[in-house]
Structures are given as structure tokens and as C-alpha cells.
Design a protein around this motif. Structure first.
Motif, PDB file in Angstrom:
ATOM      1  N   SER A 365      56.411  11.628 -14.646  1.00  0.00           N
ATOM      2  CA  SER A 365      55.886  10.460 -13.936  1.00  0.00           C
ATOM      3  C   SER A 365      55.337   9.457 -14.944  1.00  0.00           C
ATOM      4  N   LYS A 366      56.045   8.352 -15.093  1.00  0.00           N
ATOM      5  CA  LYS A 366      55.630   7.351 -16.076  1.00  0.00           C
ATOM      6  C   LYS A 366      54.424   6.544 -15.607  1.00  0.00           C
ATOM      7  N   SER A 367      54.252   6.451 -14.292  1.00  0.00           N
ATOM      8  CA  SER A 367      53.121   5.700 -13.750  1.00  0.00           C
ATOM      9  C   SER A 367      52.595   6.415 -12.504  1.00  0.00           C
ATOM     10  N   PRO A 368      51.846   7.504 -12.697  1.00  0.00           N
ATOM     11  CA  PRO A 368      51.413   8.310 -11.551  1.00  0.00           C
ATOM     12  C   PRO A 368      50.344   7.622 -10.709  1.00  0.00           C
ATOM     13  N   LYS A 369      50.252   8.031  -9.475  1.00  0.00           N
ATOM     14  CA  LYS A 369      49.200   7.544  -8.583  1.00  0.00           C
ATOM     15  C   LYS A 369      47.833   7.865  -9.190  1.00  0.00           C
ATOM     16  N   TYR A 370      46.923   6.904  -9.190  1.00  0.00           N
ATOM     17  CA  TYR A 370      45.572   7.040  -9.751  1.00  0.00           C
ATOM     18  C   TYR A 370      45.606   7.354 -11.241  1.00  0.00           C
ATOM     19  N   ASN A 371      46.497   6.688 -11.939  1.00  0.00           N
ATOM     20  CA  ASN A 371      46.626   6.858 -13.383  1.00  0.00           C
ATOM     21  C   ASN A 371      45.278   6.631 -14.078  1.00  0.00           C
ATOM     22  N   GLY A 372      44.766   7.655 -14.756  1.00  0.00           N
ATOM     23  CA  GLY A 372      43.519   7.554 -15.505  1.00  0.00           C
ATOM     24  C   GLY A 372      42.254   7.671 -14.679  1.00  0.00           C
ATOM     25  N   LYS A 373      42.372   7.882 -13.374  1.00  0.00           N
ATOM     26  CA  LYS A 373      41.196   7.996 -12.507  1.00  0.00           C
ATOM     27  C   LYS A 373      40.969   9.454 -12.107  1.00  0.00           C
ATOM     28  N   MET A 374      39.712   9.857 -12.087  1.00  0.00           N
ATOM     29  CA  MET A 374      39.398  11.228 -11.694  1.00  0.00           C
ATOM     30  C   MET A 374      39.615  11.414 -10.198  1.00  0.00           C
ATOM     31  N   CYS A 375      40.309  12.496  -9.866  1.00  0.00           N
ATOM     32  CA  CYS A 375      40.579  12.829  -8.469  1.00  0.00           C
ATOM     33  C   CYS A 375      39.933  14.174  -8.142  1.00  0.00           C
ATOM     34  N   HIS A 376      39.222  14.229  -7.042  1.00  0.00           N
ATOM     35  CA  HIS A 376      38.669  15.496  -6.564  1.00  0.00           C
ATOM     36  C   HIS A 376      39.577  16.051  -5.478  1.00  0.00           C
ATOM     37  N   GLY A 377      39.795  17.356  -5.540  1.00  0.00           N
ATOM     38  CA  GLY A 377      40.701  17.964  -4.579  1.00  0.00           C
ATOM     39  C   GLY A 377      40.714  19.471  -4.684  1.00  0.00           C
ATOM     40  N   GLU A 378      41.905  20.036  -4.664  1.00  0.00           N
ATOM     41  CA  GLU A 378      42.036  21.493  -4.613  1.00  0.00           C
ATOM     42  C   GLU A 378      43.197  21.945  -5.494  1.00  0.00           C
ATOM     43  N   ASP A 379      43.003  23.080  -6.151  1.00  0.00           N
ATOM     44  CA  ASP A 379      44.034  23.694  -6.987  1.00  0.00           C
ATOM     45  C   ASP A 379      44.675  24.834  -6.202  1.00  0.00           C
ATOM     46  N   LEU A 380      45.975  24.722  -5.926  1.00  0.00           N
ATOM     47  CA  LEU A 380      46.699  25.718  -5.129  1.00  0.00           C
ATOM     48  C   LEU A 380      47.642  26.557  -5.987  1.00  0.00           C
ATOM     49  N   SER A 381      47.516  26.441  -7.297  1.00  0.00           N
ATOM     50  CA  SER A 381      48.493  27.070  -8.185  1.00  0.00           C
ATOM     51  C   SER A 381      48.462  28.594  -8.142  1.00  0.00           C
ATOM     52  N   GLU A 382      47.382  29.179  -7.631  1.00  0.00           N
ATOM     53  CA  GLU A 382      47.295  30.639  -7.545  1.00  0.00           C
ATOM     54  C   GLU A 382      47.413  31.135  -6.103  1.00  0.00           C
ATOM     55  N   SER A 383      47.769  30.263  -5.184  1.00  0.00           N
ATOM     56  CA  SER A 383      47.869  30.669  -3.778  1.00  0.00           C
ATOM     57  C   SER A 383      49.080  31.567  -3.558  1.00  0.00           C
ATOM     58  N   LYS A 384      49.043  32.344  -2.480  1.00  0.00           N
ATOM     59  CA  LYS A 384      50.122  33.281  -2.175  1.00  0.00           C
ATOM     60  C   LYS A 384      51.378  32.536  -1.735  1.00  0.00           C
ATOM     61  N   ARG A 385      52.513  33.210  -1.894  1.00  0.00           N
ATOM     62  CA  ARG A 385      53.799  32.631  -1.509  1.00  0.00           C
ATOM     63  C   ARG A 385      53.804  32.313  -0.015  1.00  0.00           C
ATOM     64  N   LEU A 386      54.196  31.095   0.309  1.00  0.00           N
ATOM     65  CA  LEU A 386      54.182  30.639   1.695  1.00  0.00           C
ATOM     66  C   LEU A 386      55.479  30.982   2.408  1.00  0.00           C
ATOM     67  N   SER A 387      55.363  31.244   3.701  1.00  0.00           N
ATOM     68  CA  SER A 387      56.529  31.451   4.557  1.00  0.00           C
ATOM     69  C   SER A 387      56.494  30.482   5.735  1.00  0.00           C
ATOM     70  N   ARG A 388      55.787  29.381   5.557  1.00  0.00           N
ATOM     71  CA  ARG A 388      55.744  28.315   6.550  1.00  0.00           C
ATOM     72  C   ARG A 388      55.147  27.077   5.889  1.00  0.00           C
ATOM     73  N   ILE A 389      55.197  25.961   6.576  1.00  0.00           N
ATOM     74  CA  ILE A 389      54.537  24.748   6.097  1.00  0.00           C
ATOM     75  C   ILE A 389      53.060  24.843   6.445  1.00  0.00           C
ATOM     76  N   GLU A 390      52.211  24.650   5.445  1.00  0.00           N
ATOM     77  CA  GLU A 390      50.768  24.692   5.665  1.00  0.00           C
ATOM     78  C   GLU A 390      50.235  23.276   5.851  1.00  0.00           C
ATOM     79  N   LEU A 391      49.531  23.058   6.962  1.00  0.00           N
ATOM     80  CA  LEU A 391      48.954  21.748   7.258  1.00  0.00           C
ATOM     81  C   LEU A 391      47.456  21.685   6.988  1.00  0.00           C
TER      82      LEU A 391
END
Length: 458
Positions: A365-391
């Protein structure tokens, strides 16, 4: 007198010190009684030179146990029985004997990108690009057609891909992303057969199936044959999401299917033909070279990332859920090394979302959304494998954003394929209520989908 050598009978683990230190206990476990016919032994120990009668007793018991084990082994190993062998999945591209005869003496074009690979060894550890392989085998490849992200896969999402020449092979490369999404008649005039070999991820708004649609349409209109080299769908184990409504049709959603369709790209080609989705109901002469040793419930980790912002299996599995953030004022992680595995925005508070990240330009991404701005949110990189769309993440982010009126963008409806999902979230509907509204459409889609399946379903 000969001294007895004492051997510890059992050990116990100390608790509370965090190091797992072991020591020898001086107590015999309750209920465990040992014969005391020999010399006196402290509780919890036995001598290295026990009474011969005891020794003979234990030898007899051991022999009987071994015999019983042997008979048990004889019973479980019946004649002719073999252990199941775990076979390696073979993609359509790997099955050269099935398609090379179809290419001999033909002028060939290929729709390809970095995922268009063929393995060179039985262990599936070494591979080469399909174009290089075909040229080495003497196939007359005339040109390459490139989808979104380009032939070498370096373009950003949505970035126009220009025509050019591949520096490695010298072949002309024609872009199928931008103004020219459908091969033109003059671009196909020097081709007898077209190969389609792209790794899809089983999601409606992943644009490779839209490219497939236009390639099939062009082949149908010009009488060219199409060969689809099938590949496993890493999200093939589930079907979920709202059905696209025709009035919201776009390049990120062309057909009335759910977000996660649970089909391989070969199966999807049959559906496009069978449901007469091509212009004027034309039919494409398509042949699918199927995968071998594959079923939909098999986890499949891609050897090559399918696009710059889907770097690993976790991102691919989360993509049907987290890509919906692209239609909001929340970042989906572009500009980080955890694309589609994190989400956040400057409008979510640190109190509600302690995790933070700062998007910066990178190869995806050469120009990502909120480039250089701190974003608060959630890290899902260790979540379990999904078998549906999570809303749940989308609903929670909307509930906690600083200004709800600016949360959704016009692009959200294109991704969702319906206005209803945005309206439901804005009205405060629960995830269960939203999912209930999808049921009828999903049931009807599954009935249609079943006609085109090539592999055992999950």
C-alpha cells in the motif's frame, strides 16, 4: 551384610515456584501398597535386590501382559489392512498430463499472476512459474493477460495496471484491470486457446472471479477455448454472508452470490456458464483441469500470497470478515505487516481499544488509510480459524466510533452487496438477528451451488 540400594518409587512436582522443580518424596502414594517380604524399605522405595519370590511374581505378570499385548496387536492388524496415506494436494496446474496435450501445436494465451505456479518435486517444496514451465516445454505462449495487482503482483489494490512487456520472457503483458477489464477481439485474434490460472480466495469482492467472468465472455464471443487450471479454495469450508442484489453489481461483486461462496474457481466457471450470467446468455467453451486429493474441509495454506495485502493464511481466513472495514472509516491494516489481521482508526478511543498501530507506506500500500496517524483497534492475528463471517468487530467498532454518521462510506454497500447490512447495524440489530436475515438466501444459493461442485463439500 550387603547394603540395599534404594531407588525412588515416584516423583512429585513442586507447585508455586514457576520452575517446575522436582524432588523425591518420602511418602508412598495413598492406596499404593508394596509387599514387605524382603528387608525393611523406607516408604516410597524398594530395594535393588528384592526377594526372589517377588521377582518371579513380577516376571510372570510382565510375561502375561506382553502376551496379551501381542494378541491385541494380532487382532488390530487384520490381513490386507493398511494405514491411510495422506496424499499431497495436486492443483490443476500440477497435472500436466491432463492439459499439455490440449496445448500442443496451439497458440496459447494465459491469464496469470505470481500464484500461477507449478511444483517441480513430489514433496511440493520447489516450484516454477507456469509461463516459464510452458515455454520450457515448447508450448507456444503468445501473451500474458494480467489481473488486478499485475502479472508480477506488485500493484496496489485498485491501482491501474498498464500494458507492457515481461522483462524475463519478453512476452507482451496485457492488463485486465483498469479501463480494459475484458480482453478485446484484436487481443485474442492470434490465440487459439486461453489458460486461466489464478489462485482465488473464495470471496465475492476478491476481483479474480470478476476477471474470470469477462475472460469467459470474451472467449464465448470470439469462439476461443478456455482451460481453467483449478486450485483449492482456502476459504472453501464455509458459505456465508448476504446475497448480492443486482442493483449493487460492480467489479467487486458481479453475481447474486454470498460474500463467501465456498467454491473453487473451476467450479465457479461452471456456475457462470450454467446460470447464464454472461452477456446475452452466451456460453464459454471451458474445460476445467481439477485438483486431485482435495476436499473442501482440508486446510490449505497457499505457497505464494495471492495478492500483496494477503500475506498469510490468517489474513486470508479473516479477509471475508475484515475487508468490510474498507467501506468504513476504519483501517483494515493496510500499511502494516498485519493486513486484514488488525483494524482500527483515530476515532476509536484508547480506553475501549488499548491496541494501536500506525499505517505507513509499504509494498502492499503506497498510500494507506490514515498514513502516519495512530489508530486504536484490535489485533486478530492470533484468533482461531473462522468458519463463518464474523460481524462482531464491525458492530462493536460502529458502536464505539466518535462520529457514527461518518462511519460508513459509499463503498460499503458495494462490498456488502446490499443496503440492508448497513441499515441493520445502524438500527442496532444484533449479529444473530442479522445472520437470521441471511438464512433464506443462503439456502437458495446452496441448492444452486450444489449442481456445479467438483469436490466433496465441507
Amino acid at each position: 551384610m550387603r547394603k540395599a540400594l534404594y531407588i525412588p518409587l515416584y516423583k512429585v512436582r513442586k507447585k508455586g515456584n514457576g520452575k517446575g522443580t522436582e524432588h523425591t518424596s518420602g511418602k508412598t502414594p495413598q492406596g499404593l501398597l508394596w509387599p514387605r517380604t524382603g528387608p525393611f524399605t523406607p516408604a516410597g522405595h524398594f530395594p535393588a535386590w528384592p526377594d526372589l519370590r517377588i521377582l518371579l511374581f513380577f516376571l510372570l505378570i510382565t510375561a502375561c501382559g506382553n502376551r496379551a499385548s501381542s494378541k491385541q496387536a494380532e487382532r488390530t492388524a487384520e490381513p490386507g489392512q493398511t494405514q491411510p496415506v495422506k496424499m499431497k494436494i495436486e492443483t490443476g496446474a500440477d497435472r500436466t498430463d491432463a492439459y499439455l496435450p490440449l496445448l500442443q501445436g496451439k497458440r496459447v494465451g494465459i491469464v496469470a499472476n505470481p500464484t500461477s505456479i507449478i511444483f517441480r518435486d513430489a514433496k511440493k517444496t520447489e516450484y516454477t512459474h507456469m509461463v516459464d514451465s510452458l515455454l520450457k516445454l515448447g508450448i507456444s505462449v503468445q501473451k500474458v493477460f494480467a489481473p488486478e495487482h499485475g502479472f508480477r503482483g506488485t500493484a496496489d489494490a485498485g491501482e491501474a495496471v498498464k500494458d507492457g512487456k515481461d522483462p524475463k520472457t519478453g512476452l507482451p503483458v496485457i492488463s485486465l484491470y483498469g479501463d480494459n477489464k475484458k480482453p478485446r477481439q484484436e487481443q485474442l485474434k492470434d490465440i487459439d486457446v486461453l489458460i486461466f490460472d489464478l489462485q482465488d480466495v473464495g470471496v465475492r469482492f476478491y476481483t479474480y472471479i470478476s476477471t474470470l467472468h469477462y475472460v469467459m465472455e470474451a472467449c464465448a464471443e470470439t469462439g476461443k477455448s478456455l482451460i481453467v487450471l483449478d486450485r483449492p479454495n482456502p476459504n472453501g469450508h464455509f458459505v456465508d454472508g448476504p446475497i448480492l442484489e443486482p442493483k449493487y453489481k460492480s467489479f467487486v461483486g458481479m453475481h447474486p452470490i454470498p460474500i463467501a461462496h465456498g467454491m473453487t474457481i473451476g467450479e465457479y466457471a461452471f456456475m457462470i456458464n450454467g446460470e447464464k450470467w454472461l452477456a446475452n446468455g452466451v456460453q464459454c467453451p471451458v474445460r476445467v483441469i481439477s485438483c486431485a486429493n482435495y476436499t473442501k474441509d482440508m486446510p490449505y495454506e497457499l505457497p505464494v500470497k495471492p495478492s500483496p495485502n494477503l500475506p498469510n493464511a490468517q489474513a486470508i481466513n479473516l479477509y471475508p470478515s475484515t475487508c468490510l472495514f474498507e467501506g468504513t472509516n476504519v483501517s483494515e491494516g493496510r500499511g502494516t505487516d498485519k493486513q486484514f489481521q488488525v483494524y482500527g482508526s483515530p476515532y476509536l478511543s484508547q480506553k475501549d481499544y488499548p491496541f494501536s498501530f500506525t499505517p505507513k507506506p509499504n509494498s502492499g500500500s503506497k498510500s494507506p488509510k490514515y498514513n502516519g496517524k495512530m489508530c486504536h483497534g484490535e489485533d486478530l492475528s492470533e484468533s482461531k480459524r473462522l468458519s463463518r463471517i464474523e460481524l462482531q468487530w464491525l458492530i462493536r467498532a460502529y458502536a464505539h466510533t466518535a462520529n457514527r454518521s461518518e462511519f460508513f462510506t459509499d463503498f460499503f454497500v458495494k462490498l456488502a452487496g446490499t443496503k440492508a447490512l448497513q441499515q441493520q447495524i445502524e438500527a442496532g440489530a444484533s449479529e444473530d438477528e442479522i445472520r437470521e436475515s441471511w438464512k433464506k438466501g443462503l439456502q437458495e444459493f446452496r441448492k444452486i451451488r450444489e449442481k456445479y461442485l467438483l469436490y466433496e463439500d465441507a
